[in-house]
Design a protein around this motif. Structure first.
Motif, PDB file in Angstrom:
ATOM      1  N   ASP A 193      27.458  -2.927 -29.504  1.00  0.00           N
ATOM      2  CA  ASP A 193      28.279  -3.289 -28.670  1.00  0.00           C
ATOM      3  C   ASP A 193      28.883  -2.360 -27.411  1.00  0.00           C
ATOM      4  N   SER A 214      21.191   1.577 -22.884  1.00  0.00           N
ATOM      5  CA  SER A 214      19.711   1.048 -23.560  1.00  0.00           C
ATOM      6  C   SER A 214      20.021   1.379 -25.237  1.00  0.00           C
ATOM      7  N   THR A 231      26.594  -6.906 -25.766  1.00  0.00           N
ATOM      8  CA  THR A 231      25.612  -6.528 -26.693  1.00  0.00           C
ATOM      9  C   THR A 231      24.387  -6.018 -26.048  1.00  0.00           C
ATOM     10  N   THR A 232      23.976  -4.626 -26.130  1.00  0.00           N
ATOM     11  CA  THR A 232      22.794  -4.103 -25.804  1.00  0.00           C
ATOM     12  C   THR A 232      21.697  -4.266 -26.992  1.00  0.00           C
ATOM     13  N   THR A 233      20.343  -4.718 -26.871  1.00  0.00           N
ATOM     14  CA  THR A 233      19.607  -4.742 -27.736  1.00  0.00           C
ATOM     15  C   THR A 233      18.320  -3.887 -27.533  1.00  0.00           C
ATOM     16  N   PRO A 234      17.670  -3.393 -28.225  1.00  0.00           N
ATOM     17  CA  PRO A 234      16.218  -2.696 -28.136  1.00  0.00           C
ATOM     18  C   PRO A 234      15.407  -3.344 -26.819  1.00  0.00           C
ATOM     19  N   ASP A 235      15.217  -4.698 -27.099  1.00  0.00           N
ATOM     20  CA  ASP A 235      14.467  -5.302 -25.936  1.00  0.00           C
ATOM     21  C   ASP A 235      15.293  -6.070 -24.737  1.00  0.00           C
ATOM     22  N   ARG A 236      16.758  -5.530 -24.844  1.00  0.00           N
ATOM     23  CA  ARG A 236      17.485  -6.247 -23.861  1.00  0.00           C
ATOM     24  C   ARG A 236      18.341  -5.416 -23.428  1.00  0.00           C
ATOM     25  N   GLY A 242      19.016  -0.766 -32.542  1.00  0.00           N
ATOM     26  CA  GLY A 242      19.380  -1.979 -32.742  1.00  0.00           C
ATOM     27  C   GLY A 242      20.506  -2.208 -31.953  1.00  0.00           C
ATOM     28  N   PRO A 243      20.946  -3.551 -32.107  1.00  0.00           N
ATOM     29  CA  PRO A 243      22.168  -4.145 -31.354  1.00  0.00           C
ATOM     30  C   PRO A 243      23.414  -3.274 -31.291  1.00  0.00           C
TER      31      PRO A 243
END
Length: 612
Positions: A119, A112, A172-177, A116-117
């Motif tokens: 890598d 998580s 790429t990991t993002t806050p909502d993903r 922000g995004p």
């Protein structure tokens, strides 16, 4: 070739059937399937890059800013700080799968990125067994399946990602993903695919079960957090299908860097089960203590009244020890071994540990079943017959057998505890008379041959000038008063002669075991010294020493078998059940001494004096 992570850098993930070791960069470098003693599917720890690993972490090097287990659970969290923000890896294995359509082995990992995004890199590279066999690869819809003739692994991810084994992949990991993966294992059974979100929910339920298990551990224990982590580690290292206590989940982590003292500890020692009974009873975990005794009964059924040194997880004799070809070992420490030749040794001390555990259960109000008492009586008979023979000793020295004083003391303990249990069962008077006579003969011989009047201490073996840290159990045996000059001088001699730099001790004088090279300080011995000090009225010393040793734990509160005295790097197989049981024993000894209560067993786990 880059240097490997220090042994203490690794965290333990487990499900009571197998375990994984994961480094602080997110790489699972050791995991055997489907059991602790099965073939490794990720073996980089001692097999090098060709042995496989599973990395999930930052795409570029990043600093670890936080790493810990979630409170009172086996779930590990690692947080890195990257230029783009924080990245957190939460991971664990699911323990409880009964009553659910779940695989017996399931590794759940979640990345998580709250800021922000960020890598990240996924590198999934399973290789099976001694020859690092690559799998047959299939993509079945969204599921990656890696298979060998009798084993298979399924990997699913959310979001769906096309992962190719052995090929690094950037995500790429993002806050909502967040990125979520679920790895399941099948051994000669249908392969179960598990949706990653369902796997995460199962892990969350597991956390609640672990927290409930920890909740009733006494709040007043000294350094309760360290004790709870040790108890959780002991639970994770217990093979739940049979109840076998695994000495460690690894093989061949070196006792000396670049040395040859590399052994396979993925087996079960009766001694460890017996010590575990004391540790769990001491914190009120009755079921776990009884389960260890049940395993002992099952494992020894074909060998009674002889007590083998070690067993496989299913109570069989281990395979012959052999060296694995082309395995480089941890940091070049070869050979890497499979099997353990100590299984063929005669070790007298094991009988004492087992009979003491039976007495602990009896004292705690658990009446031994008739089969259990028949087994214990047979062990006592065996000791009465064989105690005059030399043995290999607790340290499993691969040299000629000797009359080890610790072994003789434990033989005395076996007969003493059998005599204490006997009034609770129908036992022939002729049998108890024999035990009593042999106990007296042992006492006379030990005090005559095992004590040096010149050095004013009990020695390592008859006629030897050496000390032995195993003799730190003396104050717990009731062999003679714990405050006797003989006991006190022996403790002081051990501290003086086996000093590896406070708070560490060698188990015996370095260079006296017939093997090339040296080894590190033996960590259980330091905790045994805490027990000895507490039992002999030196509570302030015991408390200070305990705090010093706990400060040497890994960042996650884990201990190996040994430690390099100069660098404080951990050495030997990791984590080590014997060390963690000793942590619990030391805390219990301090608790009892603080309360003004005498230690009453080999493991200081009960608050009342011996029955007379």
């Amino acid at each position: 070739m880059p240097s490997p992570a220090p042994i203490e850098d690794y965290g333990l993930l487990g499900d009571t059937r197998t375990a994984a070791l994961v480094s602080s960069d997110g790489s699972v470098d050791w995991m055997c399937i489907p059991r602790f003693d099965g073939p490794p599917v990720f073996g980089r720890l001692v097999g090098g890059r060709a042995a496989g690993s599973f990395r999930l972490g930052p795409a570029v090097p990043a600093d670890v800013v936080s790493r810990h287990y979630r409170r009172d659970t086996a779930t590990l969290e690692t947080t890195w700080k990257t230029d783009a923000g924080r990245l957190t890896l939460t991971e664990g294995m699911v323990t409880e799968v009964r009553g659910q359509l779940m695989p017996a082995t399931m590794l759940v990992r979640r990345l998580s990125a709250p800021d922000g995004p960020v890598d990240a890199t996924v590198m999934f590279d399973p290789r099976l067994g001694d020859r690092h066999r690559r799998p047959r690869i299939q993509h079945r819809g969204d599921v990656l399946v890696c298979s060998w003739p009798t084993l298979a692994i399924a990997l699913q991810t959310t979001p769906v990602t096309s992962i190719e084994p052995g090929v690094p992949m950037r995500i790429t990991t993002t806050p909502d993903r967040p990125f979520l993966s679920a790895m399941s294992v099948a051994d000669r059974e249908p392969l179960v695919y598990v949706d990653p979100d369902a796997a995460r929910r199962a892990l969350n339920r597991d956390e609640l079960r672990w927290q409930a298990w920890c909740r009733d551990i006494a709040p007043g224990l000294p350094h309760r957090g360290a004790v709870v982590r040790s108890l959780l580690t002991l639970r994770l290292l217990t093979y739940s299908p049979s109840g076998a206590p695994v000495a460690a989940p690894t093989t061949s982590l070196p006792e000396e860097p670049c040395g040859v003292r590399n052994w396979d500890y993925r087996y079960a020692w009766p001694r460890d089960a017996s010590i575990g009974i004391g540790a769990f009873l001491g914190v009120g975990k009755q079921d776990e203590a009884r389960a260890f005794m049940a395993w002992l009964l099952s494992a020894t059924r074909l060998d009674r009244p002889r007590l083998p040194v070690l067993f496989t997880l299913h109570g069989k004799h281990p395979p012959p020890e052999r060296e694995l070809k082309d395995w480089p070992g941890y940091a070049g420490s070869a050979p890497v071994r499979r099997g353990n030749a100590a299984s063929g040794q005669h070790q007298l001390d094991g009988y004492g540990w087992v009979l003491d555990a039976a007495w602990l259960l009896t004292r705690a109000g658990h009446h031994l079943y008739s089969e259990t008492w028949r087994t214990m009586s047979g062990f006592a008979d065996r000791v009465a017959e064989s105690w005059r023979e030399p043995d290999a000793g607790i340290w499993e020295v691969r040299a000629d057998a000797a009359h080890h004083v610790h072994s003789k003391l434990m033989a005395w303990l076996a007969l003493d505890r059998a005599l204490r249990i006997a009034p609770h069962h129908h036992t022939r008077a002729s049998r108890t008379r024999r035990w009593d006579a042999e106990r007296a003969a042992l006492h006379e011989e030990i005090t005559r041959c095992g004590f040096s009047t010149e050095r004013r201490m009990y020695t390592r073996s008859y006629g030897s000038p050496d000390t032995d840290a195993a003799l730190l159990v003396l104050p717990q045996l009731d062999f003679e008063p714990s405050d006797s000059p003989r006991v006190r001088h022996t403790i002081d001699a051990i501290v003086r002669n086996l000093d590896a730099g406070r708070p560490l001790l060698y188990r015996y004088p370095p260079g006296t075991d017939g093997l090339p090279g040296n080894e590190g300080a033996f960590l259980p011995c330091s905790f045994w010294l805490v027990q000895a000090l507490a039992r002999t009225g030196r509570l302030v010393e015991a408390t200070g020493l305990f705090e010093e040793i706990l400060a040497l734990a890994s960042p996650l509160g884990l201990f190996a078998e040994e430690m390099d005295p100069s660098t404080h790097h951990h050495l030997g197989n990791y984590p080590q059940a014997l060390t963690h049981a000793a942590v619990v024993q030391a805390a219990l000894a301090i608790r009892d001494a603080t309360d003004g209560l005498p230690g009453t067993s080999l493991d200081c786990t009960t608050k009342f004096g011996w029955a007379q």
